[in-house]
Structures are given as structure tokens and as C-alpha cells.
Design an enzyme around this catalytic site. Structure first.
Site, PDB file in Angstrom:
ATOM      1  N   CYS A   1       0.746  -1.243  -0.134  1.00 26.72           N
ATOM      2  CA  CYS A   1       0.081   0.001  -0.195  1.00 26.72           C
ATOM      3  C   CYS A   1       0.926   1.253  -0.122  1.00 26.72           C
ATOM      4  O   CYS A   1       1.228   1.652   0.945  1.00 26.72           O
ATOM      5  CB  CYS A   1      -0.705   0.115   1.309  1.00 26.72           C
ATOM      6  SG  CYS A   1      -2.004   1.398   1.301  1.00 26.72           S
TER       7      CYS A   1
ATOM      8  N   CYS B   1       0.045   4.075   2.341  1.00 26.43           N
ATOM      9  CA  CYS B   1       0.398   3.545   3.708  1.00 26.43           C
ATOM     10  C   CYS B   1       1.645   3.837   4.062  1.00 26.43           C
ATOM     11  O   CYS B   1       2.360   4.308   5.053  1.00 26.43           O
ATOM     12  CB  CYS B   1      -0.370   2.461   4.035  1.00 26.43           C
ATOM     13  SG  CYS B   1      -2.038   2.190   3.819  1.00 26.43           S
TER      14      CYS B   1
END
EC number: 1.11.1.28
Length: 182
Positions: free
Chosen positions: A132, A135
Site C-alpha cells: 500500500c 500507507c
């Protein structure tokens, strides 16, 4: 024989590089023992490999409190939720999703029960395994703002990569495959 050595012995010959990387990881002293084993616990949980999780958790119990081990597991469980959600928001063509509240409970991030930069480092490891980008950037920024240097961050991600490769090698070997050196 330590739990990590037992895992090492189960890595097949086709994954010799993985064995060498695991040996290097265990000898590496870039991270404090708690940070190192926290990364390993969170990463092992992220791999979903039960044998690896059990071995790493057993090894971690020698250097981490039960609270810290639980925090590493909490990092893996809450971060994977965020990874799925924010990867969707990032990849979806419809920009409306970026404006919508996630409505995901994640109180443990605010109060993990351990040093917040440790928890953040463990979270970065899981986000790296799960790919991700949003993230990863958020964790890296938070760590840098907390004074964590690039070498520490890179080491945690390298450890996550090695942990994931160990899980894949074990799974690829299958239950009846010969052990290393057989």
C-alpha cells in the site's frame, strides 16, 4: 535448537538465498531487539504462515514483553485493514472515494501500548508486505518526523521482505519436501 533455526532448516535448497538472508537478518544489529522482533512478529503475522508466526513469536518472547508482542500483532491486524482500504482509494478511478470518511476503527494506532515509533515501524513493515503506497508514505513520514533515520526504516522493510520470502519458500516446499541439506 531455536525456533528460528528450526525454520531455517525447513527452507529448501531451491531457496538458498532466502536461508542466507535469514541468517543475515538474525545477525543484523541495526535495530534494537524489541524493534527487530516486533518487525518480525508483525511481518510473520502479515504472511499468514502459521509455522513462521509460531516460531517468530516464540523467539520474540525472549526479548519482548507479552504487551509488546500483542502490539506487534495488533499492528499487523489493523494495518492490513488500512492497506486494503487505502489501496482501493488510491487505485479506484472515482475520486469521490478520496473524500469519503473510512469509518474504520483503529484506536490501537493512537494507544498501542508500546513506543509509538516502534509501532509505526512495525506498521511500515506490514504495509510494505501488502504493497500500500499511501500507507508506506504515511508511515515513513511519521517515522522521519519522530527522528527515525533512513537506515532504520530501510532495515525494517528489508526484514519484512525477508520474512515474506521465508513464508513463500516454506509454502513452496510443501509438507513433504526434503529439508535443507538432505
Amino acid at each position: 535448537m531455536s525456533p528460528i533455526e528450526q525454520i531455517y532448516d525447513k527452507i529448501p535448497d531451491f531457496a538458498k538465498d532466502v536461508r542466507i538472508n535469514l541468517t543475515s537478518l538474525m545477525a543484523d544489529e541495526t535495530l534494537s531487539p524489541r524493534r527487530k522482533y516486533g518487525v518480525l512478529v508483525a511481518s510473520a503475522v502479515a504472511t499468514r504462515n502459521s509455522a513462521l508466526i509460531a516460531a517468530v513469536e516464540s523467539a520474540a518472547s525472549g526479548v519482548m514483553t507479552s504487551v509488546a508482542i500483542a502490539a506487534a500483532k495488533a499492528a499487523a491486524s489493523v494495518v492490513v485493514m488500512n492497506n486494503v482500504y487505502y489501496r482501493f482509494v488510491h487505485l479506484a478511478s472515482n475520486p469521490e472515494y478520496k473524500t469519503m470518511p473510512p469509518r474504520l476503527r483503529m484506536d490501537v494506532i493512537g494507544n498501542p501500548g508500546v513506543d509509538k515509533s516502534d509501532f509505526e515501524l512495525w506498521s511500515l513493515a506490514v504495509s510494505s508486505i501488502n504493497g500500500c503506497g499511501i500507507c508506506i508514505d504515511a508511515h515513513e513520514r511519521t517515522l522521519r518526523a519522530a527522528g527515525v533515520n533512513s537506515e532504520t526504516i530501510q532495515t525494517a522493510v528489508r526484514f519484512a521482505a525477508i520474512t515474506q520470502s521465508v513464508a513463500i519458500a516454506l509454502e513452496a516446499a510443501g509438507p513433504a519436501s526434503p529439508q535443507a541439506g538432505d
